[in-house]
Design an enzyme around this catalytic site. Structure first.
Site, PDB file in Angstrom:
ATOM      1  N   TYR A 195       5.819  73.494 -21.080  1.00  0.00           N
ATOM      2  CA  TYR A 195       5.535  73.612 -19.641  1.00  0.00           C
ATOM      3  C   TYR A 195       4.087  73.205 -19.349  1.00  0.00           C
ATOM      4  O   TYR A 195       3.819  72.475 -18.390  1.00  0.00           O
ATOM      5  CB  TYR A 195       5.807  75.060 -19.224  1.00  0.00           C
ATOM      6  CG  TYR A 195       5.244  75.447 -17.870  1.00  0.00           C
ATOM      7  CD1 TYR A 195       5.940  75.143 -16.704  1.00  0.00           C
ATOM      8  CD2 TYR A 195       4.032  76.122 -17.764  1.00  0.00           C
ATOM      9  CE1 TYR A 195       5.417  75.511 -15.459  1.00  0.00           C
ATOM     10  CE2 TYR A 195       3.510  76.483 -16.535  1.00  0.00           C
ATOM     11  CZ  TYR A 195       4.201  76.174 -15.386  1.00  0.00           C
ATOM     12  OH  TYR A 195       3.693  76.521 -14.166  1.00  0.00           O
ATOM     13  N   VAL A 265      -1.976  73.155  -8.409  1.00  0.00           N
ATOM     14  CA  VAL A 265      -3.354  73.661  -8.414  1.00  0.00           C
ATOM     15  C   VAL A 265      -4.383  72.591  -8.792  1.00  0.00           C
ATOM     16  O   VAL A 265      -5.583  72.854  -8.743  1.00  0.00           O
ATOM     17  CB  VAL A 265      -3.538  74.912  -9.317  1.00  0.00           C
ATOM     18  CG1 VAL A 265      -2.825  76.118  -8.738  1.00  0.00           C
ATOM     19  CG2 VAL A 265      -3.125  74.634 -10.737  1.00  0.00           C
TER      20      VAL A 265
HETATM   21  N1  GLN Z   1       0.177  75.097 -14.647  1.00  0.00           N
HETATM   22  C1  GLN Z   1      -0.091  75.921 -13.499  1.00  0.00           C
HETATM   23  C2  GLN Z   1       0.248  77.371 -13.796  1.00  0.00           C
HETATM   24  O1  GLN Z   1       1.252  77.639 -14.349  1.00  0.00           O
HETATM   25  C3  GLN Z   1       0.677  75.424 -12.317  1.00  0.00           C
HETATM   26  C4  GLN Z   1       0.475  76.258 -11.095  1.00  0.00           C
HETATM   27  C5  GLN Z   1       0.428  75.464  -9.826  1.00  0.00           C
HETATM   28  O2  GLN Z   1       0.128  74.272  -9.824  1.00  0.00           O
HETATM   29  N2  GLN Z   1       0.664  76.122  -8.698  1.00  0.00           N
HETATM   30  O3  GLN Z   1      -0.479  78.262 -13.463  1.00  0.00           O
END
Ligand code: GLN
Length: 311
Positions: A195, A265
């Site tokens: 992931y 994010v």
């Molecule tokens: N990789 C990030 C996380 O799991 C993705 C979160 C996001 O972009 N909102 O925290």
């Protein structure tokens, strides 16, 4: 629904939007819970619109690759739906969460069944599903994005992936709750690693907006000249983005913008105006829900100027 101006006027409009949002710079914060992301300049701003006819207009830093993060949850879901139809819905819901993307208590209270595929719990479940079917979900998502955008400059930034994995205390808890309830089959650390690599895919706003264009045109890619997903899957993915794409800000986003969209994010947002265009924006400073502050504002201004809202 409104109509887009001709390409030269559209480029002018995007440049105007970039100027309009500028005074809000400094009011958000670049994500720093993934240490590698805090290195990105908060001054970046890029925006692209691509019509279903394939006409592209951009402004600012639209050609600089950035970290897609949660935006990759959309192509991952598309691969899951393309692989085996509705099977994924036996493990994941389709309802808005009303909670932050990495909220744990709701998952515990609901016995390990994630609300939707775009909160982290749901996305980890999609990753687990893809591991069993495709082996390497991050690579499969990257290759899909490469093909659909017809762009070579799409890659997994292993430094960002490792930086996230090393600090993924909350996501580790989520993956463990999923394993506890049998929602995921593979080792929770293996799923989380896959992931994090998927989230660390980098591409530019132009390439991202191209990759999402089929969702604006009933699954058909004007760039490839063929369908990437069925019309039904495109409509369903748009529905999920509308209801779940912006986490606990989905209501205010619908109020302000009125289009299905997905944020990450890294500061990217991609929005879909069905039958008209896909619209991508990148501005790294985030609001309290983890959505791009200037990006949301830019989409709001753009939709106001073009009357493109669905609502
Ligand atoms: N990789 C990030 C996380 O799991 C993705 C979160 C996001 O972009 N909102 O925290």
């Amino acid at each position: 629904m409104g109509r887009l101006p001709p390409p030269d006027k559209l480029t002018e409009l995007l440049a105007d939007v970039a100027v309009m949002v500028r005074p809000q710079k400094g009011k958000g914060r670049v994500a720093d819970y993934i240490p590698a992301l805090s290195q990105v300049s908060p001054d970046r701003f890029g925006m692209t619109v691509i019509t279903v006819g394939g006409e592209e207009s951009s402004t600012g830093d639209a050609n600089i690759p950035f970290s897609l993060q949660s935006i990759t949850k959309v192509p991952a879901l598309i691969l899951a739906l393309n692989t085996n139809g509705d099977e994924i819905w036996e493990r994941v819901g389709k309802e808005p969460s009303g909670t932050p993307f990495n909220y744990l208590a709701q998952l515990e209270a609901e016995h390990g069944i994630p609300r939707n595929p775009f909160v982290n719990a749901g996305a980890l479940t999609v990753t687990d599903y893809l591991i069993d079917r495709l082996g390497n979900p991050a690579g499969a998502v990257r290759d899909f994005l490469k093909i659909v955008s017809q762009t070579d400059d799409v890659w997994i930034d292993e430094t960002v992936a490792e930086s996230e994995f090393g600090h993924a205390y909350q996501n580790k808890a989520i993956a463990n709750i999923l394993a506890l309830h049998g929602t995921i089959n593979n080792d929770p650390d293996l799923v989380l690693k896959a992931y994090c690599r998927q989230c660390a895919i980098h591409m530019s706003v132009v390439a991202l907006t191209r990759a999402f264009l089929p969702l604006a045109s009933g699954g058909f890619s004007p760039i490839l000249g063929e369908s990437v997903v069925t019309t039904r899957i495109a409509r369903r993915v748009n529905a999920l983005m509308m209801m779940c794409g912006m986490y606990d800000a989905v209501g205010s986003f619908a109020y302000r913008v009125g289009l299905p969209a997905k944020s990450g994010v890294g500061g990217g947002i991609v929005a879909i105006a069905p039958g008209v265009a896909s619209i991508g924006v990148w501005a790294p400073e985030l609001d309290r829900s983890g959505n791009s502050l200037l990006g949301t504002l830019a989409l709001e201004q753009f939709v106001q100027a073009t009357d493109l809202s669905l609502l």
